[in-house]
Design a protein around this motif. Structure first.
Motif, PDB file in Angstrom:
ATOM      1  N   UNK A  50      22.018  -5.240   7.418  1.00  0.00           N
ATOM      2  CA  UNK A  50      21.041  -5.397   8.494  1.00  0.00           C
ATOM      3  C   UNK A  50      19.632  -5.666   7.987  1.00  0.00           C
ATOM      4  N   UNK A  51      19.351  -5.371   6.713  1.00  0.00           N
ATOM      5  CA  UNK A  51      18.023  -5.683   6.204  1.00  0.00           C
ATOM      6  C   UNK A  51      18.064  -5.931   4.708  1.00  0.00           C
ATOM      7  N   UNK A  52      17.165  -6.797   4.268  1.00  0.00           N
ATOM      8  CA  UNK A  52      16.901  -7.005   2.839  1.00  0.00           C
ATOM      9  C   UNK A  52      15.406  -6.806   2.662  1.00  0.00           C
ATOM     10  N   UNK A  53      15.041  -5.904   1.758  1.00  0.00           N
ATOM     11  CA  UNK A  53      13.634  -5.583   1.526  1.00  0.00           C
ATOM     12  C   UNK A  53      13.251  -5.932   0.095  1.00  0.00           C
ATOM     13  N   UNK A  54      12.074  -6.491  -0.085  1.00  0.00           N
ATOM     14  CA  UNK A  54      11.526  -6.773  -1.412  1.00  0.00           C
ATOM     15  C   UNK A  54      10.298  -5.895  -1.630  1.00  0.00           C
TER      16      UNK A  54
ATOM     17  N   UNK B  79       0.865  -1.178   0.000  1.00  0.00           N
ATOM     18  CA  UNK B  79       0.000   0.000   0.000  1.00  0.00           C
ATOM     19  C   UNK B  79       0.901   1.226   0.000  1.00  0.00           C
ATOM     20  N   UNK B  80       1.296   1.664  -1.192  1.00  0.00           N
ATOM     21  CA  UNK B  80       2.298   2.718  -1.363  1.00  0.00           C
ATOM     22  C   UNK B  80       3.646   2.201  -0.868  1.00  0.00           C
ATOM     23  N   UNK B  81       4.231   1.304  -1.684  1.00  0.00           N
ATOM     24  CA  UNK B  81       5.413   0.553  -1.268  1.00  0.00           C
ATOM     25  C   UNK B  81       6.585   1.433  -0.862  1.00  0.00           C
ATOM     26  N   UNK B  82       6.834   2.506  -1.595  1.00  0.00           N
ATOM     27  CA  UNK B  82       7.999   3.344  -1.267  1.00  0.00           C
ATOM     28  C   UNK B  82       7.827   4.012   0.093  1.00  0.00           C
ATOM     29  N   UNK B  83       6.613   4.466   0.402  1.00  0.00           N
ATOM     30  CA  UNK B  83       6.365   5.072   1.708  1.00  0.00           C
ATOM     31  C   UNK B  83       6.476   4.036   2.818  1.00  0.00           C
ATOM     32  N   UNK B  84       5.982   2.831   2.545  1.00  0.00           N
ATOM     33  CA  UNK B  84       6.106   1.758   3.533  1.00  0.00           C
ATOM     34  C   UNK B  84       7.578   1.451   3.800  1.00  0.00           C
ATOM     35  N   UNK B  85       8.371   1.419   2.734  1.00  0.00           N
ATOM     36  CA  UNK B  85       9.804   1.156   2.871  1.00  0.00           C
ATOM     37  C   UNK B  85      10.477   2.250   3.687  1.00  0.00           C
ATOM     38  N   UNK B  86      10.147   3.488   3.395  1.00  0.00           N
ATOM     39  CA  UNK B  86      10.738   4.616   4.116  1.00  0.00           C
ATOM     40  C   UNK B  86      10.425   4.531   5.618  1.00  0.00           C
TER      41      UNK B  86
ATOM     42  N   UNK C 184      14.261  -9.495   7.129  1.00  0.00           N
ATOM     43  CA  UNK C 184      13.851  -9.753   5.752  1.00  0.00           C
ATOM     44  C   UNK C 184      12.412  -9.256   5.641  1.00  0.00           C
ATOM     45  N   UNK C 185      12.232  -8.153   4.940  1.00  0.00           N
ATOM     46  CA  UNK C 185      10.949  -7.437   4.915  1.00  0.00           C
ATOM     47  C   UNK C 185      10.432  -7.396   3.479  1.00  0.00           C
TER      48      UNK C 185
END
Length: 608
Positions: free
Chosen positions: A304-308, A218-225, A334-335
């Motif tokens: 420290x993290x890998x995001x897809x 749901x708005x992936x870039x904002x969720x990632x940020x 792993x997110x």
């Protein structure tokens, strides 16, 4: 399966060169097998110590150990790390000048190398094979061995030519190593590399320090940020996207928000890709946004993290990519976010494949397994390890579902409504996407709904009692479970399997997202310190990290090659005052003690 013990000299070299007091898992057995001239297949998770399984036998046996690696860009760092240990190593690939190639070949013929890293394309050249036939060889190590299999997520056609090693060098031991291989891929490795009689050393696939989390998109870039700012600000991380455009946009977005991010994809020039990878390895706290072209063989221990931001194509790919986090054993994440569009795209790619039916069936099973993992309400680790044939009894306590179990609602009636909307809106084989079906179910008289006359359908407005997000989840899960399928243009159509829902022979259980409250980390320096570092050692650890960064910059190499964080933390906790005491720390071998011991003691002497 062998249970041989390594020779006494192996333990001596382990202590003197690597600075380790003992072997991990079954490293000793593997070293014994290969040192005695035997072949081996090793499956060990990323960060589990695979490299030692061929580097040490290469030193125990006469001749040079030849390491086949698919990544030219990382050979330099691997060789640098070995040279820091006092091991005579070199690489042979297309990045070298004519003079550089000549120097390596001269050293090889003169017996001045312990280990030679070579790309598969270079190894398979007749001139290279002929040259190797003229020198004593300790072993062949085929790293990232899953690349031989067309079923693997990183298939490299040139790897299939490595079968020539068994034919031309039958008396030289071969060790194949990988972190990821299901039963089919493992069978391919054995067949291609001629390892039918070799013992297989299969470690647990479990990476307990990695927390697995999957949530709706749901708005992936904002969720990632939000994820990075709340949990991993200042940390090194990798973000995977499906397309080059998405990579560029995401990297630009993060950079504009104050998070230093670099793009990496095949559309960039070779020099740009090299620079991005070199900076990621050498600098602290950088984020790389990349396609799957990035990452194989990444040795950086403190990711420290890998995001897809998009679904990978298989659980093998997901496991391999997430495995690049937390190689140092420290807590990592792993997110992944995924939505209906991801499911539709992968299903459509599969249905449009021109591969034979039996190949499509295998690929469909892989996709089903991935989607089942994403939609599962049970322990993520249990599901992931089961895919690789490993039994794990959850809950693991370190995944989103275990820490905050999602609710499941029986929404068979709603699933029937969604099927009705898909069937009633379809005309002449043309279906409508999830957004349009949601508008119909919620009773929204949009311009498109009115133009198609869909506001007059019996299903118009029947789903008003549910929020739009519920219908998004229902439609996504129905596509994932095969009740709906996407046609040309993304329109959704009912499948034969949907009869199970319509006739009541199957229930539809919707997995509902649970809130994931997270705590913001205090500050970057502490975030990068090992979790078990005593508070009293923090100042010493910070001072050692600062010294290491300066030393690494001066030598033009990644900081972890000098000492990793775990070794620095052990030094900071011990606070040795003599070289002899410093030499007792795990990870401080004789060469590093000689080269850096004085400087380390000097740094510690200045810390109050």
């Amino acid at each position: 399966m062998t249970s041989a013990s390594p020779p006494a000299q192996a333990l001596t070299l382990l202590r003197d060169i690597w600075g380790y007091p003992q072997f991990r898992w079954r490293q000793g057995e593997i070293v014994a097998q290969v040192a005695a001239g035997g072949n081996a297949l090793v499956l060990m998770p990323t960060g589990g110590g695979k490299s030692l399984c061929y580097q040490l036998p290469a030193l125990l046996r006469p001749g040079v150990g030849v390491v086949v690696s698919p990544l030219i860009a990382l050979m330099q760092d691997q060789v640098d790390a070995l040279r820091q240990l006092g091991v005579r190593a070199a690489f042979l690939n297309s990045s070298l000048s004519v003079e550089g190639v000549r120097d390596v070949e001269t050293a090889l013929r003169s017996g001045e190398l312990d280990l030679l890293y070579v790309a598969p394309e270079r190894l398979l050249m007749e001139g290279t094979l002929w040259m190797l036939e003229g020198v004593p060889l300790a072993l062949f190590a085929i790293d990232e061995a899953h690349c031989v299999s067309q079923w693997g997520h990183d298939f490299r056609p040139e790897y299939q030519g490595l079968g020539v090693l068994a034919e031309r060098f039958p008396d030289v031991p071969r060790i194949a190593l990988t972190a990821t291989a299901d039963a089919r891929t493992r069978a391919d490795i054995v067949s291609v590399l001629g390892l039918e009689a070799a013992p297989q050393f299969v470690a647990s696939f479990d990476r307990p320090n990695i927390q697995y989390r999957v949530t709706g998109k749901d708005n992936a870039k904002r969720q990632l940020l939000h994820f990075i700012r709340a949990e991993h600000e200042g940390d090194a991380g990798i973000v995977y996207c499906l397309s080059r455009k998405s990579v560029e946009e995401t990297a630009a977005f993060l950079s504009a928000e104050g998070i230093e991010a670099l793009p990496y994809h095949a559309g960039l020039s070779h020099a740009q890709r090299q620079e991005a990878q070199a900076r990621f390895l050498r600098e602290d706290g950088l984020v790389v946004v990349a396609t799957v072209a990035f990452g194989m063989g990444i040795d950086k221990p403190d990711v420290r993290f890998v995001a897809h931001l998009d679904l990978p194509k298989s659980l093998e790919g997901y496991y391999q990519e997430t495995g690049r986090a937390g190689r140092d054993g420290e807590a990592s994440t792993a997110w992944m976010v995924y939505g209906l569009g991801d499911v539709v795209n992968l299903r459509r790619m599969l249905s449009g494949s021109t591969a034979p039916d039996w190949v499509q069936r295998i690929e469909a099973a892989k996709l089903d397994a991935l989607l089942s993992f994403c939609e599962s309400a049970g322990c993520r680790r249990e599901s992931l390890l089961a895919y690789f044939g490993e039994e794990y009894r959850g809950p693991c306590g370190n995944c989103d579902n275990c820490q905050n179990p999602p609710a499941q609602r029986e929404l068979t009636r709603e699933a029937q409504m969604a099927l009705s909307a898909a069937v009633r809106t379809a005309k002449d084989g043309y279906g409508y996407g999830a957004a349009h079906l949601t508008d119909v179910l919620l009773g929204r008289e949009t311009e498109r709904v009115r133009a198609r006359g869909h506001h007059r359908l019996p299903t118009f407005g029947v789903g008003k009692e549910h929020h739009e997000s519920v219908w998004r989840g229902i439609l996504r899960q129905m596509v994932a479970l095969g009740y709906l399928t996407a046609g040309e243009g993304g329109g959704l159509h009912a499948t034969p399997r949907s009869r199970e829902l319509l006739d009541g022979s199957a229930q539809f259980l919707l997995r509902e997202e649970a809130a994931q409250p997270r705590e913001r980390r205090e500050k970057r320096a502490k975030a990068q310190a090992p979790a078990d570092l005593p508070a009293t050692a923090q100042l010493a650890f910070d001072a050692l990290r600062e010294w290491r960064a300066q030393e690494a910059k001066a030598q033009g190499m990644p900081a972890y090659i000098i000492f990793d964080n775990k070794t620095l933390a052990a030094i900071a906790a011990l606070r040795p005052s003599t070289l002899a005491s410093l030499g007792t720390v795990s990870g401080v071998g004789a060469k590093k003690l000689e080269q850096y011991g004085g400087a380390v003691l000097e740094v510690l002497g200045k810390v109050e």
